[in-house]
Write a protein that holds these residues in place. Structure first.
Motif, PDB file in Angstrom:
ATOM      1  N   HIS A 157     106.335 -68.228   6.257  1.00 58.59           N
ATOM      2  CA  HIS A 157     107.206 -68.861   5.276  1.00 58.59           C
ATOM      3  C   HIS A 157     107.475 -70.316   5.643  1.00 58.59           C
ATOM      4  O   HIS A 157     107.455 -71.205   4.785  1.00 58.59           O
ATOM      5  N   ASN A 158     107.717 -70.541   6.906  1.00 55.58           N
ATOM      6  CA  ASN A 158     107.946 -71.891   7.396  1.00 55.58           C
ATOM      7  C   ASN A 158     106.777 -72.809   7.092  1.00 55.58           C
ATOM      8  O   ASN A 158     106.954 -73.918   6.598  1.00 55.58           O
ATOM      9  N   HIS A 185     108.563 -64.760  -3.828  1.00 56.21           N
ATOM     10  CA  HIS A 185     109.971 -64.424  -3.648  1.00 56.21           C
ATOM     11  C   HIS A 185     110.631 -65.430  -2.724  1.00 56.21           C
ATOM     12  O   HIS A 185     109.956 -66.269  -2.143  1.00 56.21           O
ATOM     13  N   ASN A 186     111.933 -65.305  -2.575  1.00 56.50           N
ATOM     14  CA  ASN A 186     112.609 -66.135  -1.585  1.00 56.50           C
ATOM     15  C   ASN A 186     112.604 -65.413  -0.238  1.00 56.50           C
ATOM     16  O   ASN A 186     112.266 -64.229  -0.149  1.00 56.50           O
ATOM     17  N   LEU A 187     113.006 -66.145   0.790  1.00 55.11           N
ATOM     18  CA  LEU A 187     112.891 -65.602   2.146  1.00 55.11           C
ATOM     19  C   LEU A 187     113.698 -64.328   2.342  1.00 55.11           C
ATOM     20  O   LEU A 187     113.225 -63.371   2.988  1.00 55.11           O
ATOM     21  N   GLU A 188     114.898 -64.286   1.755  1.00 53.06           N
ATOM     22  CA  GLU A 188     115.728 -63.082   1.947  1.00 53.06           C
ATOM     23  C   GLU A 188     115.025 -61.851   1.384  1.00 53.06           C
ATOM     24  O   GLU A 188     115.013 -60.793   1.998  1.00 53.06           O
ATOM     25  N   THR A 189     114.469 -61.981   0.198  1.00 54.19           N
ATOM     26  CA  THR A 189     113.752 -60.857  -0.399  1.00 54.19           C
ATOM     27  C   THR A 189     112.624 -60.392   0.510  1.00 54.19           C
ATOM     28  O   THR A 189     112.445 -59.193   0.748  1.00 54.19           O
ATOM     29  N   PHE A 190     111.880 -61.371   1.023  1.00 50.03           N
ATOM     30  CA  PHE A 190     110.795 -61.015   1.931  1.00 50.03           C
ATOM     31  C   PHE A 190     111.325 -60.288   3.167  1.00 50.03           C
ATOM     32  O   PHE A 190     110.736 -59.307   3.622  1.00 50.03           O
TER      33      PHE A 190
END
Lengths: 204, 204
Positions: free
Chosen positions: B105-106, B181-186
Motif C-alpha cells: 500500500h505504501n 479499497h482504502n487501507l482500513e478495508t484491506f
DNA sequence: ATACTGAACATTCAAGATAATATTCAGTAT
DNA sequence: ATACTGAATATTATCTTGAATGTTCAGTAT
C-alpha cells in the motif's frame, strides 16, 4: 432499461434490442470490441448506425449489456454448483473455486476478444463488476450457511469469512494472472488453497 | 557483477557503482524511471553518459539493481517478522501478511514513481521478481516449519501450504489492486484471511 | 406522433515526421 | 593499458495530421 412489450406487434422494441445485441455479440467475439464499428452492427441488423442509438445509449451501453449477460452466465454456473445440495459443502466449495478458475482461464485462453470487451466495459462501468462480486459473495454466504446448518462448518462470522474466501481466490478470478502459470499449476494451487481454507493451520 | 575492489584507490569501482545507483535512485524516486535520462544521472555524478556504461550494461541494468535492493529491503522486513521467535507462529503469520499489505500500500500510495520503476523492471526482468517470490516462499516455509516444531500448527504438506498462503494473499501483494479499497478495508480483509487460514472452516 | 435516415459534427485512431534519448565507439589524456 | 569523453548512431518517445469511427440532429416517410 426498456421494460415495455408489444405483444401484438411483429417487431417489438425488445426484439430489436435482442437482435442488436446478438449481432454485436457475434462481431465482438469474432473481431473484438474495438475493431467492431457501429456501422457494421447496424448493417447486420439492416438499419442505420443512427438508429442503434434509439435502443442503446452508445456503443459502451451495448457492450455493457453483453458483459452483464456474460457475468450472469458465470454466476449461474456458480449457483448450480452451490445448489448441488446432495454434496457436502466442503466439496461444493472446492467445485466453486475450480469453476471460477476454469471460467477465468477459459476466458483468457479461448476468447481474448470477449475478455477485451469485458475489460473495456469494466473499466467504464465499475458498478457492473461490483454487482457481480456482490452476487458471488452472496452465493458463497449461501454455501457457508448451508455448511453450518449441516454441521460441517463452524464459522464465527459468515460475512467476514465470505470476504476472506473471495480475497483468497483473487488469483483465480483475474484473467491478467492467467499468463503466470498453466492450467494444471493453477488447479493444483486452487486445491491447496481450498484445502487450507477448509482445515486451517492450527493443530486440533 | 563486478566484485573487484581497489582498496588503495581513492575512488574504487564499486564506490562509483554505488554513487551512480544513489544518483539514479534519487532521480527515479523524484521524477520516475522513464523521465530520468542517462545524461542527468551522469551529470549528478560529474561524468559523461558514456561512462555510465563502464559500470552498468544499460539503463535497465541500473534500474534492476535498484529494484533488487528495493525487494531485498521488503524481504528483510518480512524476515524480521518471521524471526521474532519469541512470538507464536500464528501471530507472526498475521504480522507477515499485514507487513506485506502495508508495504504494497505504501509503495502504491506514497511513491508511485518507485512503483513505476519496479513495474518497468519486472516487466523486463521476470527473474528478479521470481527470485523475490522464491525467497518469500522460503520465509513462509520457515515460519510454518517453526509453527509445526512448536506444536502450534499441524500441516500435512508444508510446501503446498506455503504456496496456498502466497496465493491467498495475492490481493495484498499487487499494487494494482490498491485502488480498490482504502487501507482500513484491506487490513480488515487481511485479518479475515489470516483468521481463515489459521482456523479453517471445518468443524473441530 | 413514431421510426428511421443521411449528413454534420466530435472524438478517437493510426501512420508518418520529428525530436529526445539510449547506446556505441573512435579517439584523447594520463 | 586504463579511465574517460564527444560525437555518431540506433532506438524510443512525442507530436502532427489525415482518416476512421462514434454520436447527434434536422429532416423524411408513414
Amino acid at each position: 432499461m426498456n421494460t415495455r412489450t408489444y405483444s401484438n406487434t411483429p417487431s417489438p422494441t425488445c426484439d430489436v434490442r435482442a437482435r442488436i445485441l446478438t449481432a454485436a455479440g457475434e462481431r465482438f467475439a469474432q473481431f473484438g470490441y474495438n475493431k467492431t464499428t457501429m456501422a457494421e452492427i447496424a448493417k447486420d441488423c439492416d438499419m442505420s448506425a443512427a438508429n442503434l442509438y434509439r435502443f442503446f445509449k452508445n456503443k459502451l451501453d451495448i457492450g455493457s449489456n453483453l458483459a452483464c449477460a456474460c457475468l450472469d452466465t458465470k454466476l449461474l454456473l456458480i449457483k448450480n454448483v452451490v445448489q448441488q445440495t446432495q454434496q457436502p459443502a466442503a466439496e461444493r466449495l472446492h467445485n466453486v473455486v475450480l469453476q471460477i478458475l476454469s471460467h477465468t482461464h477459459n476466458e483468457w485462453a479461448n476468447n481474448p476478444r470477449i475478455n477485451e470487451m469485458v475489460t473495456a466495459i469494466c473499466d467504464a462501468r465499475l458498478e457492473i463488476v461490483n454487482q457481480y462480486e456482490l452476487n458471488r459473495h452472496n452465493l458463497i454466504i449461501e454455501l457457508l450457511e448451508d455448511g453450518v446448518r449441516r454441521d460441517e462448518f463452524s464459522i464465527p462470522d459468515v460475512q467476514d469469512t465470505a470476504e476472506a474466501i473471495t480475497t483468497a481466490i483473487t488469483l483465480f478470478s483475474v484473467p491478467l494472472f492467467m499468463s503466470l502459470h498453466n492450467l494444471e499449476t493453477f488447479e493444483k494451487r486452487a486445491k491447496s488453497v481450498v484445502q487450507l481454507m477448509l482445515s486451517g493451520l492450527e493443530k486440533r
